[in-house]
Enzyme design. Structure first.
Site, PDB file in Angstrom:
ATOM      1  N   CYS B  86       7.019   0.914  -4.193  1.00 61.35           N
ATOM      2  CA  CYS B  86       8.001   2.002  -4.248  1.00 61.35           C
ATOM      3  C   CYS B  86       7.524   3.088  -5.217  1.00 61.35           C
ATOM      4  CB  CYS B  86       9.371   1.426  -4.580  1.00 61.35           C
ATOM      5  SG  CYS B  86      10.741   2.446  -4.022  1.00 61.35           S
ATOM      6  N   HIS B 196      10.316  -3.452  -0.811  1.00 64.11           N
ATOM      7  CA  HIS B 196      10.296  -4.285  -2.016  1.00 64.11           C
ATOM      8  C   HIS B 196      10.109  -5.767  -1.689  1.00 64.11           C
ATOM      9  CE1 HIS B 196      11.714  -1.383  -5.140  1.00 64.11           C
ATOM     10  NE2 HIS B 196      12.149  -0.718  -4.085  1.00 64.11           N
ATOM     11  N   GLU B 198       9.310  -8.023  -3.722  1.00 69.45           N
ATOM     12  CA  GLU B 198       9.804  -8.827  -4.854  1.00 69.45           C
ATOM     13  C   GLU B 198      11.312  -9.087  -4.739  1.00 69.45           C
ATOM     14  OE1 GLU B 198       9.509  -5.704  -4.874  1.00 69.45           O
ATOM     15  OE2 GLU B 198      10.715  -4.678  -6.390  1.00 69.45           O
TER      16      GLU B 198
END
Lengths: 40, 223
Positions: B86, B196, B198
Site C-alpha cells: 500500500c 494488504h 498482512e
C-alpha cells in the site's frame, strides 16, 4: 509552488530549483515543470 | 528469516505486518525507524502501509527520500527481498525501485473493501506458494492505488513477467491500467502491492489468503 531562495544569483537559483524539482517536487512519470524566477 | 518492518512518521500498518510475520514459524521481525541506515542484519525489508508524512506532496514522496531509503536501494541491488504494501508500494515507486506511478483512484474516493485479486506471476519469491490465475480475497484500503504507466513500460512489464497481481477486469476498484495492483522489479526481488496480505493471515480476519505470500518468502530465504 512558490519559494524564496537565499541567493541573488539567478543561475544558481535555477540550478538548485531544477535539482529540487527533479529529485522531489515533481514526479517525472506524471508531471513536468517550468521554472520562473523573480527577484523577491 | 529476520525481517525489518520500516516505520516512518505516519506509518500505521506496521503493527499488523509485524504480527503477520510472527505467524510464520522461523521468521522474526524488528521495527526499524526511518532514520536508521544500518539494515545489514536483516534478510528481508518490509515497508508497511499508512499515510507517511500525511501524503504531503504525493503519497510516498517524502518517505521516498528518507535516510533509510538509500540502504533499502543498496539491499535491493544486492538481491535481498523487499516488500512494500500500500503506502509501502507508493514509497517504492517514488524511490524509483519500481516503475510507473500511483494516481488517485478513478472514483476519487478512498476504497476500503475485500476484493478478488488474481495471481498473475507465480514464479517469484513472493508468490511461489500460489498458482498462476489463483484468485485471492484480500483487503484493500487506499485513496491512491490507481496504477499508471505508459504503453512502452506496460509492454515491458508484461514481457518480463513483472506483473504480480491484478484485479479481474470486471472488478477493478480503482481504475489501474490493466488492473495492475502488484508489481515486481526485473530481478523479482522487490514487490510492491496495493492489497494488504498482512490483513489476511487469520481465519477470524476473514481470509487467510495472505499467508502464502509470507510463506513463499520464508521458503525462498531458507532454500
Amino acid at each position: 509552488m512558490e519559494m524564496i531562495l537565499p541567493t541573488e544569483d539567478r543561475e544558481m537559483a535555477r540550478t538548485q530549483l531544477k535539482e529540487m524539482a527533479e529529485k522531489l517536487l515533481a514526479n517525472p512519470v506524471i508531471e513536468d515543470f517550468q521554472i520562473h524566477i523573480k527577484e523577491a | 528469516m529476520h525481517c525489518a518492518v520500516l516505520v516512518f512518521p505516519g506509518s500505521n500498518c506496521d503493527n499488523d505486518l509485524y504480527k503477520a510475520i510472527l505467524q510464520i514459524k522461523r521468521a522474526t521481525a524488528e521495527y526499524v525507524w526511518h532514520t536508521d541506515t544500518d539494515l545489514d542484519r536483516f534478510d528481508v525489508l518490509l515497508i508497511p502501509g499508512g499515510f507517511t508524512y500525511g501524503d504531503y506532496l504525493r503519497p510516498g514522496a517524502l518517505a521516498g527520500v528518507s535516510p533509510v531509503i538509500a540502504s533499502v536501494k543498496k539491499a535491493a541491488n544486492s538481491g535481498k527481498l523487499i516488500l512494500g504494501i500500500c503506502n509501502g508500494f507508493q514509497i517504492l515507486i517514488e524511490a524509483g525501485l519500481l516503475p510507473g506511478a500511483l494516481l488517485p483512484n478513478q472514483s476519487l474516493q478512498f476504497i476500503c473493501d475485500v476484493v478478488p485479486v488474481k495471481v498473475v506471476q507465480s514464479e517469484s519469491p513472493f508468490t511461489a506458494r500460489y498458482q498462476r490465475d489463483d484468485i485471492l480475497r484480500l483487503p484493500i484500503a487506499h485513496g491512491s492505488g490507481n496504477y499508471y504507466c505508459d504503453e512502452i513500460t506496460h509492454e515491458e512489464l508484461e514481457s518480463n513477467g513483472q506483473i504480480a497481481f491484478s484485479f479481474p477486469p470486471e472488478n477493478n476498484p480503482n481504475g489501474s491500467v490493466a488492473g495492475i495492483t502488484g508489481l515486481l522489479n526485473e530481478q523479482r526481488n522487490v514487490l510492491g502491492m496495493m492489497p494488504h496480505p498482512e490483513r489476511a493471515v487469520k481465519t477470524w480476519l476473514g481470509s487467510t489468503d495472505g499467508l502464502g505470500l509470507f510463506q513463499s518468502m520464508l521458503e525462498h530465504h531458507t532454500a
